[in-house]
Design an enzyme around this catalytic site. Sequence first.
Site, short mmCIF file in Angstrom:
data_model
loop_
_atom_site.label_atom_id
_atom_site.label_comp_id
_atom_site.label_asym_id
_atom_site.label_seq_id
_atom_site.Cartn_x
_atom_site.Cartn_y
_atom_site.Cartn_z
N LYS A 138 50.63 1.87 68.35
CA LYS A 138 50.84 1.23 67.40
C LYS A 138 51.57 2.15 66.16
O LYS A 138 51.12 2.77 65.44
CB LYS A 138 49.68 0.46 66.80
CG LYS A 138 49.90 -0.82 65.90
CD LYS A 138 48.48 -1.60 65.78
CE LYS A 138 49.04 -2.88 65.02
NZ LYS A 138 49.40 -3.95 66.08
C1 LIG Z 1 49.22 -5.02 66.47
C2 LIG Z 1 49.96 -5.34 67.66
C3 LIG Z 1 49.65 -6.60 68.61
C4 LIG Z 1 48.29 -7.13 68.29
O1 LIG Z 1 47.22 -6.39 68.30
P1 LIG Z 1 45.79 -7.11 67.74
O2 LIG Z 1 44.83 -6.09 67.73
O3 LIG Z 1 45.27 -8.26 68.35
O4 LIG Z 1 46.02 -7.36 66.26
C5 LIG Z 1 50.37 -6.96 69.57
N1 LIG Z 1 51.35 -6.25 70.02
C6 LIG Z 1 51.83 -5.31 69.25
C7 LIG Z 1 53.25 -4.73 69.41
C8 LIG Z 1 51.30 -5.06 68.06
O5 LIG Z 1 51.74 -4.00 67.18
#
Ligand SMILES: *Cc1c(COP(=O)(O)O)cnc(C)c1O
Length: 365
Positions: free
Chosen positions: A204
Site C-alpha cells: 500500500k
Molecule cells: C487499500 C486498498 C484496498 C482495500 O483494502 P482494505 O484493507 O479492504 O481497505 C484495495 N486495493 C488497493 C489498491 C488498496 O490500496
Amino acid sequence: MSGGDKLDFEIRPNPAPVSVADRATLLADPGFGRVFTDHMVTIRYADGKGWYDPRVEARAPIPMDPASAVLHYAQEVFEGMKAYRSVDGGVTLFRPGANAARLNTSAQRLAMPSLPAPVFLDSLHRLVEIDREWIPEGEDGSLYLRPFMFASEVFLGVRPANEYLYCVIASPVGAYFSGGVKPVTVWVSPNYTRAAPGGTGAAKCGGNYAASLAAQAEAIEAGCDQVVFLDAVEQRYVDELGGMNVFFVYDDGTVVTPPLTGTILPGITRDAILTLAAEAGHRVEERPVSFADWQSDAAGGRLREVFACGTAAVVTPIGQVRFPDGEFTIGGGEPGEVTMGLRQQLVDIQRGKAADPHGWVHRVL
Ligand SMILES: *Cc1c(COP(=O)(O)O)cnc(C)c1O
C-alpha cells in the site's frame, strides 16, 4: 528512547482546537477526506537510533527540506482504517492488527523500517482518544484514520533513506454514498496497468496510486466512476480497481475473487468477505477471472453480481462495465442480493450490531 515495542508518547494538546460550534458544522456534512481533526501523531526514525520522539500534537504542516527523499523517489507507504461508534456507545477499530502487519509488509517492499505493531496500535489509540469528539454520531459516519510513513532524510542519492517520519492523521467521514448504495460503472483500461509481477502491487504505497491516476482520468473521460485493471502480463485477467478489490457472484452461489499473486493489494475487507461468504454457505474461490469470461458470463446470465470492496466504501456494487469496444450490464444494473447481504453483515459486525465470532472488533474506548 530506542525502537522498542513500547514508546511513551508525549501528549501536547492543541492549544487552539476547533470550537464546538465549528466542529458541529463540519461534522454535519464532512464528505470524504477534506475535514481533519485537531491532532496528529508523529514518530521519528533514524538508523542506529530506531523510533524516537513519539508525539500526539496539534495537527500542523510538516516542515520539509526540498531535498527530502520522499519528494524525489516516493519512498512512502500508508494505511487506511476507520474508528466506529459502536451501538453500545464505545469506539472500535476493525482488525487493526491486520493493518499493522500490512504496513510492515508494505514498508519491507519499499525498503523501509518496520514499526512494531504495539506502537502502531498505541498511536491509533492515542489519536482516537484525544480526537474522540470528531467521530460523527450518525449511523454511517466514522473517523477515517490515515497512518503513513515516508523517507524524510535530506539526500538525493538513490538508496533507502536513513531517516523516516511516521504520522497518523484523522478525518471524519460521512456515508460514502449519500442517498443509498448506488452501483458504479467501471472502465477497463486498454492503455494502462496497475502492477506487474515483482512490482509493488501488493504494497500500500502512494506510488501505486500515482500510477493509477491517468487511468482513473481516462475512466472519468469515458463517463465511468472507477477504473478496473487487468493483469500487466497478458492484459487478460482482472486484478482489481485502483483502490478496491473485486468479487464475482455466480448463479450457483459461488463467490470468486482473484488470488493474491503479488500484483493485488491484500484487502482486509476482501479477507473478511471471503470468510463471511463461506460462513453464509457460499462456495468461495480465489482464482483468476478473465475479462473475456466476465463479459460472456454476464451476457449468458451465469454471472449475477459483481462488487468492489475496501475500507472507505465497504462494498460497492458494480452495475456496468465499459471498454473501448462496448459495454455490458451486470444484474440489470441493480445492487445484487448477495452483495447487499454481505455488505450489511460486515457493517453490522463493524458497528457492534452483530456477533463478532472472529474477534475482528477491537475496542479503543
Ligand atoms: C487499500 C486498498 C484496498 C482495500 O483494502 P482494505 O484493507 O479492504 O481497505 C484495495 N486495493 C488497493 C489498491 C488498496 O490500496
